[in-house]
Design an enzyme around this catalytic site. Structure first.
Site, PDB file in Angstrom:
ATOM      1  N   ARG A  73      -0.231 101.384 -43.864  1.00  0.00           N
ATOM      2  CA  ARG A  73      -0.678 101.912 -42.566  1.00  0.00           C
ATOM      3  C   ARG A  73      -2.164 102.255 -42.630  1.00  0.00           C
ATOM      4  O   ARG A  73      -2.895 102.068 -41.669  1.00  0.00           O
ATOM      5  CB  ARG A  73       0.153 103.136 -42.141  1.00  0.00           C
ATOM      6  CG  ARG A  73      -0.439 103.856 -40.934  1.00  0.00           C
ATOM      7  CD  ARG A  73       0.548 104.762 -40.202  1.00  0.00           C
ATOM      8  NE  ARG A  73       1.368 105.577 -41.075  1.00  0.00           N
ATOM      9  CZ  ARG A  73       0.940 106.649 -41.761  1.00  0.00           C
ATOM     10  NH1 ARG A  73      -0.314 107.042 -41.667  1.00  0.00           N
ATOM     11  NH2 ARG A  73       1.764 107.317 -42.533  1.00  0.00           N
ATOM     12  N   TYR A 126      -8.437  96.244 -15.459  1.00  0.00           N
ATOM     13  CA  TYR A 126      -7.119  95.704 -15.831  1.00  0.00           C
ATOM     14  C   TYR A 126      -6.057  96.791 -15.556  1.00  0.00           C
ATOM     15  O   TYR A 126      -6.276  97.969 -15.871  1.00  0.00           O
ATOM     16  CB  TYR A 126      -7.128  95.301 -17.317  1.00  0.00           C
ATOM     17  CG  TYR A 126      -5.768  95.082 -17.879  1.00  0.00           C
ATOM     18  CD1 TYR A 126      -4.930  94.107 -17.354  1.00  0.00           C
ATOM     19  CD2 TYR A 126      -5.292  95.857 -18.933  1.00  0.00           C
ATOM     20  CE1 TYR A 126      -3.653  93.915 -17.853  1.00  0.00           C
ATOM     21  CE2 TYR A 126      -4.016  95.664 -19.444  1.00  0.00           C
ATOM     22  CZ  TYR A 126      -3.199  94.692 -18.891  1.00  0.00           C
ATOM     23  OH  TYR A 126      -1.933  94.516 -19.384  1.00  0.00           O
ATOM     24  N   ASP A 198     -14.610  95.961 -22.506  1.00  0.00           N
ATOM     25  CA  ASP A 198     -13.454  95.124 -22.802  1.00  0.00           C
ATOM     26  C   ASP A 198     -13.917  93.667 -22.717  1.00  0.00           C
ATOM     27  O   ASP A 198     -14.221  93.164 -21.628  1.00  0.00           O
ATOM     28  CB  ASP A 198     -12.335  95.432 -21.794  1.00  0.00           C
ATOM     29  CG  ASP A 198     -11.045  94.666 -22.090  1.00  0.00           C
ATOM     30  OD1 ASP A 198     -11.124  93.574 -22.684  1.00  0.00           O
ATOM     31  OD2 ASP A 198      -9.968  95.156 -21.697  1.00  0.00           O
ATOM     32  N   LYS A 223      -4.902  87.477 -26.486  1.00  0.00           N
ATOM     33  CA  LYS A 223      -5.408  86.464 -25.559  1.00  0.00           C
ATOM     34  C   LYS A 223      -6.193  85.378 -26.304  1.00  0.00           C
ATOM     35  O   LYS A 223      -5.655  84.742 -27.189  1.00  0.00           O
ATOM     36  CB  LYS A 223      -6.216  87.168 -24.465  1.00  0.00           C
ATOM     37  CG  LYS A 223      -5.502  88.375 -23.851  1.00  0.00           C
ATOM     38  CD  LYS A 223      -4.216  87.972 -23.167  1.00  0.00           C
ATOM     39  CE  LYS A 223      -3.442  89.046 -22.430  1.00  0.00           C
ATOM     40  NZ  LYS A 223      -3.388  90.398 -22.895  1.00  0.00           N
TER      41      LYS A 223
HETATM   42  N1  PLP Z   1      -7.554  94.191 -21.591  1.00  0.00           N
HETATM   43  C1  PLP Z   1      -7.416  93.117 -20.798  1.00  0.00           C
HETATM   44  C2  PLP Z   1      -8.588  92.591 -20.035  1.00  0.00           C
HETATM   45  C3  PLP Z   1      -6.175  92.501 -20.672  1.00  0.00           C
HETATM   46  O1  PLP Z   1      -6.045  91.425 -19.874  1.00  0.00           O
HETATM   47  C4  PLP Z   1      -5.063  93.028 -21.378  1.00  0.00           C
HETATM   48  C5  PLP Z   1      -3.727  92.417 -21.268  1.00  0.00           C
HETATM   49  O2  PLP Z   1      -3.490  91.593 -20.393  1.00  0.00           O
HETATM   50  C6  PLP Z   1      -5.260  94.152 -22.188  1.00  0.00           C
HETATM   51  C7  PLP Z   1      -6.511  94.693 -22.283  1.00  0.00           C
HETATM   52  C8  PLP Z   1      -4.100  94.759 -22.944  1.00  0.00           C
HETATM   53  O3  PLP Z   1      -3.793  93.982 -24.038  1.00  0.00           O
HETATM   54  P1  PLP Z   1      -2.324  93.906 -24.729  1.00  0.00           P
HETATM   55  O4  PLP Z   1      -1.422  93.265 -23.725  1.00  0.00           O
HETATM   56  O5  PLP Z   1      -2.570  93.090 -25.949  1.00  0.00           O
HETATM   57  O6  PLP Z   1      -1.915  95.291 -25.024  1.00  0.00           O
END
Ligand code: PLP
Length: 406
Positions: A73, A126, A198, A223
């Site tokens: 961890r 998001y 992000d 992604k």
């Molecule tokens: N940030 C963005 C722009 C996203 O599109 C997403 C998920 O779709 C996330 C964060 C969250 O990621 P996760 O689904 O891997 O937790």
């Protein structure tokens, strides 16, 4: 972990990452770094792909005398490789890996905010980011404002004495708004706040937020970085030693760490990031051109179109415009829901950024958590994650489906 032990652990893991970066003699081009960053042939066997380190615990020669790892961890060799990799690609001093993009976001916010603090998020953040801030952090005493980050006056107008963080996302999910990272960083830094970006949609291949003035970068590695719809993960990259130490503390204390196999999958995905992104971008351009001239389509949201309000900023701060395209069709949700179920190649599914093309209805799927809030999504909106298949096949698929709803 005691404060002293935490510091020792921290020095050891960052030292390990820095050493890995120094040892990489293979060149500076992004494509080269994407293939080699964080990964060295296994010294024991020469295997060019180092074995996935599955152990949860590590042998100690005497109490306190170990070989760099104690318990998985806290640190694990495969995760350390991925952390070194994202640090190198984002041109950061530190990288941290998490079990999902949301876990990465949570660790960043937990390290940066205290009860009473205020955070500014994008007006079209998001949906998961919005939910985390509004439904997890607000009850814990954090206040927030959702602001159009492209509007400097709106950002300044929302500012409070307690504003500590501006959270930016560019391009945004699902509206593909583009934020001028340097401009946001200037406003925030003048007022003593930090900027988190992000970078999930752009990836470090297309955009380097830290170079543009951001303090912290987060990713859903689920992604484009993973790239094959077979892993959930999150990453953080940043330059500041103290902040990185706080985030590493949260990573270990809260324990939302990725497993070694997931880390391996992301490392493997990153190796082809540049070639995949080139194809995603080219295919998205072809798809956007179809949408822009199809009579069934209303607005097309794609930063590569000169009519997109963020086009000039995107040209300046991105290498290309990415693989995501959103558009409206009809009024209300009826035509959009029919369309997303009518394509043959574009698969109806959540998520994005993988080799296969996906289509979805944000208001009822990925962004349902924002329903009824100021961040609710237009029900006529459709989002495409344009994959790396033949552009001609993708355009034909969409044209047929649009002809049927139009
Ligand atoms: N940030 C963005 C722009 C996203 O599109 C997403 C998920 O779709 C996330 C964060 C969250 O990621 P996760 O689904 O891997 O937790």
């Amino acid at each position: 972990m005691s404060q002293r032990k935490r510091r020792r652990f921290w020095r050891r893991s960052t030292g390990h990452m820095a050493a890995q970066r120094r040892q990489n003699p293979k060149g500076d081009g992004f494509e080269t770094r994407a293939v080699h960053a964080g990964v060295e042939p296994d010294p024991a066997t020469g295997a060019v792909v180092p074995p996935i380190s599955l152990a949860s615990t590590f042998l100690q020669d005497a109490v306190g005398a170990h070989r760099g790892y104690e318990y998985a961890r806290s640190a694990n060799p495969t995760r350390a490789a991925l952390e070194a990799c994202i640090a190198e690609l984002e041109e950061a001093a530190h990288g941290l890996a998490f079990g999902s993009g949301m876990a990465a976001e949570d660790a960043v916010l937990r390290a940066l905010l205290r009860p009473g603090d205020h955070v500014i998020i994008p007006a079209d953040a998001y949906g998961g980011t919005y939910r985390l801030v509004a439904e997890v952090y607000e009850p814990a005493g954090i206040t927030w404002s959702a602001v159009d980050l492209g509007d400097r006056d709106a950002v300044v107008g929302a500012w409070r004495d307690e504003t500590r963080v501006v959270w930016a996302e560019t391009p945004t999910n699902p509206l593909l708004s583009v934020v001028d990272i340097a401009a946001v960083a200037e406003v925030a830094h003048e007022r003593g706040a930090l900027v988190v970006v992000d970078n999930t949609f752009a990836t470090p291949y297309l955009q380097l937020p830290l170079r543009l003035g951001a303090d912290v970068v987060v990713h859903s590695s689920t992604k484009y970085l993973g790239g094959h719809s077979d892993v959930v993960g999150g990453l953080v990259a940043l330059g500041d030693d103290g902040l990185a130490e706080q985030m590493a503390f949260v990573q270990n204390a809260a324990g939302a760490v990725p497993g070694p196999f997931d880390c391996y999958l992301v490392l493997r995905g990153v190796k082809t990031l540049a070639v995949r992104m080139d194809r995603h971008c080219a295919n998205a351009r072809a798809v956007a051109a179809l949408l822009a001239e199809h009579p069934a389509v209303g607005r097309v949201l794609y930063p590569g179109l000169p009519s997109h309000p963020g086009h000039d900023v995107a040209r300046r701060q991105m290498q290309d415009f990415g693989g995501m395209v959103s558009f409206t069709v009809g009024e209300g949700e009826e035509a959009a829901i029919k369309l997303v179920a009518s394509t043959r190649l574009f698969a109806l599914a959540e998520s994005l950024g993988a080799v296969e093309s996906l289509i979805e209805h944000p208001a009822r799927m990925t962004h349902a958590s924002a329903a009824g809030s100021p961040l609710a999504v237009d029900p006529s909106l459709v989002r495409l994650s344009v994959g790396i298949e033949s552009a001609e096949d993708l355009v034909d698929d969409l044209r047929h489906a649009l002809d049927a709803v139009g």
